[in-house]
Design a protein around this motif. Sequence first.
Motif, mmCIF file in Angstrom:
data_model
loop_
_atom_site.group_PDB
_atom_site.id
_atom_site.type_symbol
_atom_site.label_atom_id
_atom_site.label_comp_id
_atom_site.label_asym_id
_atom_site.label_seq_id
_atom_site.Cartn_x
_atom_site.Cartn_y
_atom_site.Cartn_z
ATOM 1 N N UNK A 234 51.413 38.090 91.808
ATOM 2 C CA UNK A 234 52.425 37.132 91.356
ATOM 3 C C UNK A 234 51.875 35.863 90.751
ATOM 4 N N UNK A 235 50.576 35.611 90.982
ATOM 5 C CA UNK A 235 49.977 34.409 90.434
ATOM 6 C C UNK A 235 48.533 34.699 90.044
ATOM 7 N N UNK A 236 48.189 34.373 88.813
ATOM 8 C CA UNK A 236 46.805 34.491 88.353
ATOM 9 C C UNK A 236 46.194 33.098 88.385
ATOM 10 N N UNK A 237 44.913 33.009 88.730
ATOM 11 C CA UNK A 237 44.267 31.699 88.834
ATOM 12 C C UNK A 237 42.872 31.737 88.223
ATOM 13 N N UNK A 238 42.473 30.593 87.658
ATOM 14 C CA UNK A 238 41.156 30.434 87.064
ATOM 15 C C UNK A 238 40.570 29.114 87.521
ATOM 16 N N UNK A 239 39.249 29.046 87.546
ATOM 17 C CA UNK A 239 38.546 27.851 87.999
ATOM 18 C C UNK A 239 37.419 27.520 87.029
ATOM 19 N N UNK A 240 37.335 26.248 86.660
ATOM 20 C CA UNK A 240 36.216 25.726 85.892
ATOM 21 C C UNK A 240 35.670 24.528 86.659
ATOM 22 N N UNK B 40 43.643 26.497 86.948
ATOM 23 C CA UNK B 40 44.877 26.855 86.263
ATOM 24 C C UNK B 40 45.510 27.997 87.041
ATOM 25 N N UNK B 41 46.793 27.875 87.313
ATOM 26 C CA UNK B 41 47.560 28.919 87.995
ATOM 27 C C UNK B 41 48.716 29.330 87.096
ATOM 28 N N UNK B 42 48.775 30.623 86.793
ATOM 29 C CA UNK B 42 49.872 31.157 85.983
ATOM 30 C C UNK B 42 50.781 31.948 86.896
ATOM 31 N N UNK B 43 52.065 31.603 86.889
ATOM 32 C CA UNK B 43 53.057 32.276 87.727
ATOM 33 C C UNK B 43 53.601 33.476 86.960
#
Length: 188
Positions: free
Chosen positions: A140-146, A70-73
């Motif tokens: 500028x962008x937060x990211x998560x990984x599952x 998931x990437x949040x801008x």
Amino acid sequence: GVVSVHDMPFTQVNQDTFALLGVLGSHMGDILAHRPRPMGDTEGRYTLRESLQRHLKDVDKHELSVALVACKVLDVPHRDVLVALCLQDGRGLDQSWTSIDRDGHPVVVKLMPLTPEAGARAYLARMQSAALAQGATAEGMAAWLWMLDRAFTADDLLAQVYATCAIDVPPQTTPEANRQDPTLKAVP
């Protein structure tokens, strides 16, 4: 058309080999069927929940690696460019959905079949580099990984995505309601 498979870890050919080739063939069919799907389609087998359920079966039965990112801008001035970057950078097997968090930030959720954790982390690093090249800040962008695991259910993963990305959970949480969930929209 012809599909050629290279560099597969087959040490011996047996019934499991053919089952795994069937999974790959199914993914190829998804690629062909996925392209003409209208943007925003939230019904049928291409919803996030349905895709998660299907890939969890592949993880359980064939021990395949599947990543969910998931990437949040957060960079408002570069919002459209960064969302487009998140949606465009990927392989034909990857499926993406877009949503908006509680604060109005776009969120792109991407399901990446046949991707080990190292590959998903490399993808996220490429996204961060590309975002910086577009003039975005490092924040500028937060990211998560599952990584999908047989211990998860599709609903468990959806709940984690909603909570982590601050996306409002749909009012109804039944499978039928999730199929028509307006919060996460499938993107071709």
